[in-house]
Design an enzyme around this catalytic site. Structure first.
Site, short mmCIF file in Angstrom:
data_model
loop_
_atom_site.label_atom_id
_atom_site.label_comp_id
_atom_site.label_asym_id
_atom_site.label_seq_id
_atom_site.Cartn_x
_atom_site.Cartn_y
_atom_site.Cartn_z
N GLU A 304 0.83 -1.21 0.00
CA GLU A 304 0.00 0.00 0.00
C GLU A 304 0.86 1.25 0.00
O GLU A 304 0.56 2.24 -0.68
CB GLU A 304 -0.95 0.01 1.21
CG GLU A 304 -1.95 -1.14 1.25
CD GLU A 304 -3.03 -1.04 0.17
OE1 GLU A 304 -3.04 -0.07 -0.60
OE2 GLU A 304 -3.85 -1.98 0.10
N ARG A 308 0.82 3.77 -3.25
CA ARG A 308 0.20 5.08 -2.99
C ARG A 308 1.25 6.17 -2.75
O ARG A 308 1.17 7.25 -3.34
CB ARG A 308 -0.74 5.00 -1.78
CG ARG A 308 -1.86 3.99 -1.98
CD ARG A 308 -2.88 4.04 -0.86
NE ARG A 308 -3.66 2.80 -0.83
CZ ARG A 308 -4.91 2.69 -0.43
NH1 ARG A 308 -5.56 3.75 -0.01
NH2 ARG A 308 -5.54 1.53 -0.41
N ASP A 437 -5.19 -9.85 -8.20
CA ASP A 437 -5.51 -8.96 -9.32
C ASP A 437 -4.32 -8.28 -9.99
O ASP A 437 -4.05 -8.47 -11.18
CB ASP A 437 -6.54 -7.91 -8.86
CG ASP A 437 -6.19 -7.21 -7.54
OD1 ASP A 437 -5.15 -7.54 -6.94
OD2 ASP A 437 -6.96 -6.32 -7.12
N GLU A 572 -11.89 0.80 -10.28
CA GLU A 572 -11.55 -0.12 -11.38
C GLU A 572 -12.42 0.05 -12.63
O GLU A 572 -11.92 -0.01 -13.76
CB GLU A 572 -11.58 -1.58 -10.89
CG GLU A 572 -10.45 -1.94 -9.94
CD GLU A 572 -10.64 -1.41 -8.53
OE1 GLU A 572 -11.78 -1.02 -8.19
OE2 GLU A 572 -9.66 -1.37 -7.76
N THR A 661 -0.80 0.68 -10.24
CA THR A 661 -2.12 0.17 -9.86
C THR A 661 -2.88 1.14 -8.96
O THR A 661 -4.03 0.89 -8.62
CB THR A 661 -2.01 -1.23 -9.23
OG1 THR A 661 -3.30 -1.83 -9.17
CG2 THR A 661 -1.38 -1.17 -7.85
C1 DMJ Z 1 -6.26 0.63 -4.88
O1 DMJ Z 1 -5.46 0.81 -3.78
C2 DMJ Z 1 -5.50 -0.02 -5.99
O2 DMJ Z 1 -6.16 0.18 -7.18
C3 DMJ Z 1 -5.29 -1.47 -5.78
O3 DMJ Z 1 -4.69 -2.08 -6.88
C4 DMJ Z 1 -6.58 -2.16 -5.52
N1 DMJ Z 1 -7.33 -1.54 -4.50
C5 DMJ Z 1 -7.48 -0.11 -4.50
C6 DMJ Z 1 -8.65 0.40 -5.28
O4 DMJ Z 1 -9.73 -0.37 -5.32
#
Ligand code: DMJ
Length: 673
Positions: A304, A308, A437, A572, A661
């Protein structure tokens, strides 16, 4: 005072001192009758006249009295409501759901006085009506006809009532339109909307002008503007109640802490840059410069904080060219490295960035596969920028190990990997959703980042997509919606996380870069399904998890279990819509994104600032706000919506950047050969 001596009027005495001690009703009736008989005819006539006069006066004054009483109860109700509203606790206003009856101006009669007191007061009863009973919609589709009035109590204050008067060119009847500040314009049934570059046009008046019913020119509904407005509204809440903290709790008007590192602020930096919000960006930059410190005794999650914080700082550095962000990126990147000191070199999930120690979760030595395989874009980029290979080496070691590991099924990976043995654990379960994912996403994106040279990444990606088709892909019986199910010990579970909705976008990105055309076909089908996950819900917002119907004897395609009805403002679907629009230019993808933004505004927007996760996407009357705005709403959701609606396709070109992501764009490395 009347004097008993005066005789210039008729004295009337209906009782004497003894009458107080009456024995029973019968006796009293008899004695009254006797007294009445003893009166003279004149006296009786006068009494009857007096009584008749009093009766008529009473009848005439009744409405104004009731009006006053109503006014009183209305006022006190309003005061209560205002007070509760200030505390974010306002109950669902009685009569909030207006009824639209044919031939009747829907705005004026049915909007409750709490919403539009000045205009409404004279013409409607002042006591609030009880809530209208609504039938759940039987049809598919976002509840277009439900929009009027399906608003939660904690949002009511945010509505603006605007009135349209007769069009000067001569035409439209005066109508009242309910508008969400800037972000959504509610079309009257029968009000035509025209297409513009960004969206539809409507006619709407400024709320201030509504009161005196001036004719106004109506501003077009610019979708880009609507996203800007939504961002500003979210930022307003964050700034007021959570500045410098991880997350906004918009309803309780406070903040939540996860790592204590200003997560929302950092996640939102490059969004502000892309949206052109210079003032907001400057304030946030100042905070990063003066207040952001990673020298903290705090455990952070490696994945995370990488996607982020490290991702956010790196992309902001690239977009702005401001070395402050690179310095901060180096600092956090270096502090995360202890996570890789494990027997297998598969990183632990948690790192203490102050102490330089790392550990797995308390209950296991496993890490999540998606977490250890979705930090590569960021650490590779950090190495490129610093010319220090340690970051790239650490994450590529993970990629190498996972590439050759046993336990995959046609390229699909299990969800857990052990940090001691380096092997997959809890094998037998395969999903494209939570815990796996972004493994698939990063195979393709690393290949793109590195200039399409690392063939093992491509091979793994192509094999995995074949594995999806072979093992997980199904269609619903009623409407042939294509979805990606989950495999558990050889059995398919027809459920799909909203998280899987990243896949249409990733497939489209691959196809755009020369991968098989049938990837694009699959992207189109899955995009439709993800759209339906929103469109078929009563709020127009997707649940966290959808179950799909494989039986033909039941008409519904999508079912939602009570525990899965929440919506966390996830990105998403709008992420995939952005890719699909960029590559196809099919305007339906923009329309679907626009519907989603409107639903966010309708069901998740908090009047005092910010947006909230909700607990129930199936109940438009009570979406059960959860009082939390995730950082990815600003980092991802609004960014992708903005890019979806923007006509500037050079704005973060997909041929020059890959999005990590968490929607932080990182440059595709320039070719060296
Ligand atoms: C985000 O932190 C990122 O997109 C991660 O890959 C999946 N979860 C959240 C958003 O849903």
């Amino acid at each position: 005072m009347y004097s008993p001596q005066r005789k210039d009027f008729v004295s009337l005495t209906l009782g004497d001192q003894h009458s107080r001690s009456y024995t029973n009703g019968k006796h009293r009736r008899q004695s009254c009758w006797r007294k009445w008989k003893q009166l003279s005819r004149l006296q009786r006539s006068l009494i009857l006249f007096l009584l008749a006069f009093l009766f008529i006066c009473g009848i005439l004054s009744y409405p104004s009295l009731t009006e006053q009483w109503r006014g009183l109860s209305d006022r006190s109700l309003k005061e209560d409501w205002n007070e509760m509203d200030n505390r974010g606790l306002r109950p669902i206003p009685p009569g909030l759901v207006p009824k639209i009856s044919p031939g009747v101006d829907p705005g004026v009669q049915d909007i409750p006085p709490e919403v539009m007191p000045e205009i409404q007061k004279p013409s409607i009863p002042l006591l609030p009506k009880p809530p209208a009973i609504r039938k759940p919609p039987s049809k598919r589709g976002p509840p277009v006809l439900q929009k009027r009035g399906n608003v939660s109590d904690w949002q009511v204050k945010d509505r603006e009532e605007v009135t349209l008067k007769k069009d000067e060119d001569g035409g439209k009847e005066a109508k009242t339109v309910i508008s969400w500040r800037g972000a959504m314009i509610e079309a009257e049934q029968g009000t035509e909307l025209q297409s513009t570059a960004h969206g539809r046009e409507g006619t709407v008046a400024d709320a201030g002008e509504a009161a005196d019913l001036k004719t106004v020119t109506v501003k077009p509904v610019d979708r880009v503007e609507a996203v800007l407005e939504a961002f500003r509204h979210a930022w307003k809440g964050y700034k007021a109640f959570a500045w410098g903290h991880d997350e906004l709790k918009p309803i309780s008007k406070t903040h939540g802490e996860w790592f204590g590192l200003g997560l929302t602020l950092i996640d939102a930096l490059d969004t502000m840059w892309i949206l052109g919000l210079k003032d907001e960006f400057a304030e946030a930059r100042k905070w990063v410069e003066t207040d952001l410190s990673f020298s903290k005794n705090v455990d952070v999650n490696l994945f995370e904080s990488t996607i982020r914080i490290l991702g956010g700082l790196l992309s902001t550095y690239h977009l702005s060219g401001d070395a402050l962000f690179l310095d901060k990126a180096k600092d956090i990147g270096f502090r995360l490295m202890p996570a890789f000191k494990t027997p297998s070199k598969i990183p632990y999930s948690d790192v203490n960035i102050g102490k330089g120690t790392a550990h797995p979760p308390r209950w296991t030595t496993d890490s999540t596969v998606a977490e250890v395989t979705s930090i590569q874009l960021e650490f590779r980029e950090l190495s490129r920028l610093t010319q220090d290979p340690q970051y790239q080496n650490a994450v590529e070691e993970v990629t190498r190990q996972v590439h050759r590991l046993e336990g995959k099924r046609d390229g699909l990976v299990p969800m857990f990997i052990n940090t001691n043995s380096g092997k997959f654990t809890r094998r037998g379960a395969f999903t494209l959703g939570a815990r796996a994912d972004s493994y698939y996403e990063y195979l393709l994106k690393q290949w793109l980042q590195g200039g399409k040279k690392e063939t093992e990444l491509l091979e793994d990606y192509l094999q995995a997509i074949e594995g999806v088709k072979k093992n997980l892909l199904k269609q619903t019986s009623p409407s042939k919606l294509t979805f990606v199910g989950e495999l558990s010990n050889g059995r398919l579970n027809p459920k799909m996380d909203h998280l899987v909705c990243f896949l249409p976008g990733t497939l489209a990105l691959g196809a755009h870069n020369g991968l098989p055309a049938d990837h694009m076909d699959l992207a189109v089908q899955l995009m439709e399904t993800c759209h339906q996950m929103y469109a078929q819900m009563e709020t127009g917002l997707s649940p966290e998890i959808a179950h799909f119907n494989l039986q033909s004897n039941n008409g519904r395609d999508i079912d939602v279990k009570p525990a899965d009805r929440h919506n966390l403002l996830r990105p998403e679907t709008v992420e995939s819509l952005f890719y699909m629009y960029r590559f196809t230019k099919d305007s339906k993808y923009r329309d679907w994104g626009w519907d989603i933004l409107q639903s966010f505004n309708k069901y998740t927007r908090v009047p005092s600032g910010g947006y909230t996760s909700i607990g129930n996407v199936r109940d438009p009357m009570n979406s059960a706000p959860r009082d939390k705005m995730e950082s990815f709403f600003l980092g991802e959701t609004l960014k992708y919506l903005f890019l979806l609606f923007s006509d500037d396709i050079e704005l973060v070109s997909l041929d020059k950047y890959v999005f990590n992501t968490e929607a932080h764009p990182l440059p595709i490395w320039p070719s060296t050969s």
